[in-house]
Scaffold this active site. Structure first.
Site, mmCIF file in Angstrom:
data_model
loop_
_atom_site.group_PDB
_atom_site.id
_atom_site.type_symbol
_atom_site.label_atom_id
_atom_site.label_comp_id
_atom_site.label_asym_id
_atom_site.label_seq_id
_atom_site.Cartn_x
_atom_site.Cartn_y
_atom_site.Cartn_z
ATOM 1 N N GLN A 123 3.471 -7.288 -3.600
ATOM 2 C CA GLN A 123 2.307 -6.817 -4.350
ATOM 3 C C GLN A 123 2.816 -5.731 -5.304
ATOM 4 O O GLN A 123 3.279 -4.684 -4.857
ATOM 5 C CB GLN A 123 1.267 -6.235 -3.376
ATOM 6 C CG GLN A 123 -0.031 -5.839 -4.034
ATOM 7 C CD GLN A 123 -0.953 -5.096 -3.071
ATOM 8 O OE1 GLN A 123 -0.519 -4.526 -2.075
ATOM 9 N NE2 GLN A 123 -2.238 -5.089 -3.385
ATOM 10 N N GLY B 124 0.843 -1.204 0.000
ATOM 11 C CA GLY B 124 0.000 0.000 0.000
ATOM 12 C C GLY B 124 0.866 1.238 0.000
ATOM 13 O O GLY B 124 2.071 1.191 0.221
ATOM 14 N N LYS C 298 34.165 8.541 26.797
ATOM 15 C CA LYS C 298 33.909 7.891 25.512
ATOM 16 C C LYS C 298 34.947 6.821 25.269
ATOM 17 O O LYS C 298 36.138 7.068 25.478
ATOM 18 C CB LYS C 298 33.971 8.932 24.388
ATOM 19 C CG LYS C 298 33.636 8.373 23.038
ATOM 20 C CD LYS C 298 34.441 9.010 21.915
ATOM 21 C CE LYS C 298 35.882 8.553 21.905
ATOM 22 N NZ LYS C 298 36.637 8.958 20.718
ATOM 23 N N ARG D 198 -1.473 8.826 3.469
ATOM 24 C CA ARG D 198 -1.945 9.696 4.548
ATOM 25 C C ARG D 198 -0.854 10.060 5.557
ATOM 26 O O ARG D 198 -1.002 10.986 6.336
ATOM 27 C CB ARG D 198 -3.137 9.032 5.268
ATOM 28 C CG ARG D 198 -4.396 9.013 4.413
ATOM 29 C CD ARG D 198 -5.484 8.116 4.985
ATOM 30 N NE ARG D 198 -5.221 6.701 4.716
ATOM 31 C CZ ARG D 198 -6.042 5.704 5.078
ATOM 32 N NH1 ARG D 198 -7.159 5.966 5.724
ATOM 33 N NH2 ARG D 198 -5.734 4.457 4.794
ATOM 34 N N GLY E 187 -0.371 -4.560 8.785
ATOM 35 C CA GLY E 187 0.911 -4.124 9.357
ATOM 36 C C GLY E 187 0.802 -2.840 10.149
ATOM 37 O O GLY E 187 1.709 -2.497 10.897
ATOM 38 N N LYS F 235 5.164 3.692 5.667
ATOM 39 C CA LYS F 235 4.432 3.762 6.938
ATOM 40 C C LYS F 235 4.885 2.710 7.938
ATOM 41 O O LYS F 235 5.123 3.008 9.115
ATOM 42 C CB LYS F 235 2.929 3.601 6.657
ATOM 43 C CG LYS F 235 2.083 3.448 7.907
ATOM 44 C CD LYS F 235 0.619 3.674 7.644
ATOM 45 C CE LYS F 235 -0.075 2.488 7.030
ATOM 46 N NZ LYS F 235 -1.532 2.728 6.863
ATOM 47 N N ALA G 210 48.507 20.030 39.791
ATOM 48 C CA ALA G 210 47.420 20.827 39.236
ATOM 49 C C ALA G 210 47.937 21.599 38.023
ATOM 50 O O ALA G 210 49.024 22.148 38.062
ATOM 51 C CB ALA G 210 46.885 21.779 40.289
ATOM 52 N N SER H 292 43.994 18.429 39.503
ATOM 53 C CA SER H 292 43.000 19.240 38.805
ATOM 54 C C SER H 292 43.617 19.903 37.587
ATOM 55 O O SER H 292 44.778 20.308 37.607
ATOM 56 C CB SER H 292 42.464 20.326 39.735
ATOM 57 O OG SER H 292 41.707 19.721 40.745
#
Ligand code: UD1
Ligand code: CA
Length: 455
Positions: free
Chosen positions: A73, A13, A350, A17, A102, A24, A422, A404
């Site tokens: 289809q 289909g 990370k 819409r 679906g 979809k 530091a 630091s």
């Protein structure tokens, strides 16, 4: 093949819409493509899905590389035509088949089981799912005859004003006898719109003098069909609530459930507390006794037991037990935090492993690194992992003390038990137990520093 019923899933289909370039059935609902929800449902009742796709929805093919049967289809000529296409590629199947769309993600497995039983009990060729969903919608209406038997289904757009007022709607799930279906589907003809409607099978059965039993659901939300973006949002909201309710039944506390969003595949152990505004996405899992939120976003992240994650974003990260994160931290893919690691506010990690007991409390970035056990990472520490062309690794040994505002220019290794002063800018390796100070940092014996302090 055994007794497993066939489940024909219509997912071709045009989806006009939705006004979308994406088919979809690929739009996500609760973190998974729309069509995968109905597939789970049919599999839950032991049925074997056969999915009908179109050229337009061909992008969905990659979802089915697990051996799911597919039929194509070629032209979207309507649901009846899609059914024909499916049956043509299901020659070997016998017995009862389900036909579902679906775009109805909320259908319950129990409902399919009941419908299947109705086919058997009533010796009926076809069983419908209907629901009372008011009259302001685009569902087909169930038209009954003077005896109260189902006579036909009329699509809203073709219905008379009177028919539109009918309370019962077709929710778009069917159970049918395959033998009958093969013959009946050949009799379906295109209607005035040029489409072949699957729903005309009802009138077809009646012409043969057969009854079409209806299973009327007491939970019409399960029939929500997604045609527009508004439907998509409605289905999403219902699905999200269902997911939260399931977790609550299984022993998870949600402090403010409506403010939280949990994807379909997320696993949460009992005695986890989810605070307000928390979003759990993808393949996330959370271990017993952990508390997450308020306002935490976890994506494809594994959290161990008795962890605390507050107001932070975690993506592709792994936390062992008793890890504490945030508020306001960001874990990115490949972050692995061992038992008891503490990461305070404004930290980013990370592709790095922080070993057991390491603390990183304020404003630091650790990327592409391996940090030993019980390391103290001072406020403002940064791994300079990127030299403009490639990423380089930083290695920090057990019990090191990073002062630091230390800049660690990778590739660089800080030995076990070493200290950086530091503001040190570390460009060379610091041997075990030494102290590195200055810019660029030079290493001195730890003892020197102690002596200085003493004077
Ligand atoms: C359909 C039913 C309607 C019912 C509603 C429930 C028909 C004619 N109407 O209407 O009675 O109330 O579902 O949600 O069946 N599809 C194909 N090939 C096509 C056309 C559609 O595979 O040529 C697929 C679509 O991908 C979709 C499903 O069939 O998943 C239903 O099609 P759709 O156009 O959404 O039908 P509705 O208008 O919602
Ligand atoms: Ca639909």
């Amino acid at each position: 093949m055994g007794d497993a019923p066939l489940a024909i899933v219509l997912a071709a289909g045009l989806s006009t819409r939705m006004k979308s370039k994406t088919p979809k059935v690929l739009h996500p609902v609760a973190g998974r493509p729309l069509v995968t929800h109905i597939l789970r449902t049919v599999r839950a009742v032991g049925a074997r899905p056969l999915v009908v796709l179109s050229k337009e929805s061909a992008a969905a093919r990659e979802l089915f590389d697990d051996g799911t049967r597919l039929a194509i289809q070629e032209v979207a000529r309507g649901t009846g035509d899609a059914l024909k296409v499916a049956l043509a590629s299901a020659n070997g199947d016998r017995g009862i088949a389900f036909i579902v769309y679906g775009d109805t993600p909320l259908l319950r497995p129990e409902t399919l089981t009941r419908m299947r039983a109705l086919v058997r009990q009533g010796d009926a060729p076809l069983v419908l799912l209907a629901g009372e969903v008011g009259t302001d919608n685009a569902y087909g209406r169930v038209v009954r005859d003077e005896h109260g038997d189902v006579a036909r289904i009329v699509e809203t757009r073709l219905a008379t004003t009177e028919e539109r007022k009918l309370k019962e709607s077709n929710l778009g799930a069917y159970a049918a006898d395959l033998g009958w279906l093969r013959v009946a589907v050949e009799r379906l003809r295109p209607n005035d719109t040029g489409e072949i409607f699957l729903t005309d099978l009802v009138a077809e059965a009646r012409r043969e003098g057969k009854r079409v039993p209806v299973h009327l659901t007491d939970d019409p939300e399960e029939g929500i069909g997604v045609n527009t973006r508004a439907d998509l949002a409605t289905a999403e909201a219902v699905m999200r609530k269902r997911i939260r309710d399931q977790h609550m039944l299984a022993g998870v506390t949600f402090r403010d459930p409506d403010s939280c969003q949990v994807d379909t595949d997320v696993r949460i152990a009992a005695d986890v507390v989810i605070e307000r505004g928390t979003i759990l996405e993808g393949q996330t899992s959370i271990g017993a006794g952990s508390r997450v939120g308020p306002y935490a976003i976890l994506r494809d992240t594994t959290v161990g037991e008795r962890c605390r994650v507050e107001n932070s974003t975690l993506e592709g990260a792994t936390l062992e037990d008793e890890v504490s994160i945030g508020p306001y931290s960001h874990l990115r893919p490949g972050a692995y935090l061992e038992r008891g690691v503490q990461m305070g506010n404004f930290g980013e990690v990370k592709n790095a492993r922080l070993k057991a007991g390491t603390k990183m409390h304020h404003f630091s970035y650790i990327g592409d690194a391996e940090v030993g056990q019980r390391v103290n990472i001072g406020a403002g520490t940064i791994t300079l992992n990127y030299d403009g062309t490639k990423k380089n690794r930083t290695v920090i040994g057990d019990d090191a003390f990073i002062g630091s505002d230390t800049l660690l220019r990778a590739p660089v290794t800080i030995g076990a038990g070493a200290t950086t002063g530091a503001g040190a800018v570390v460009t060379k390796d610091v041997p075990e137990g030494m102290v590195a100070v200055g810019m660029p940092a030079r290493s001195i014996k730890k003892a020197d520093r102690r002596q200085k302090k003493a004077t």
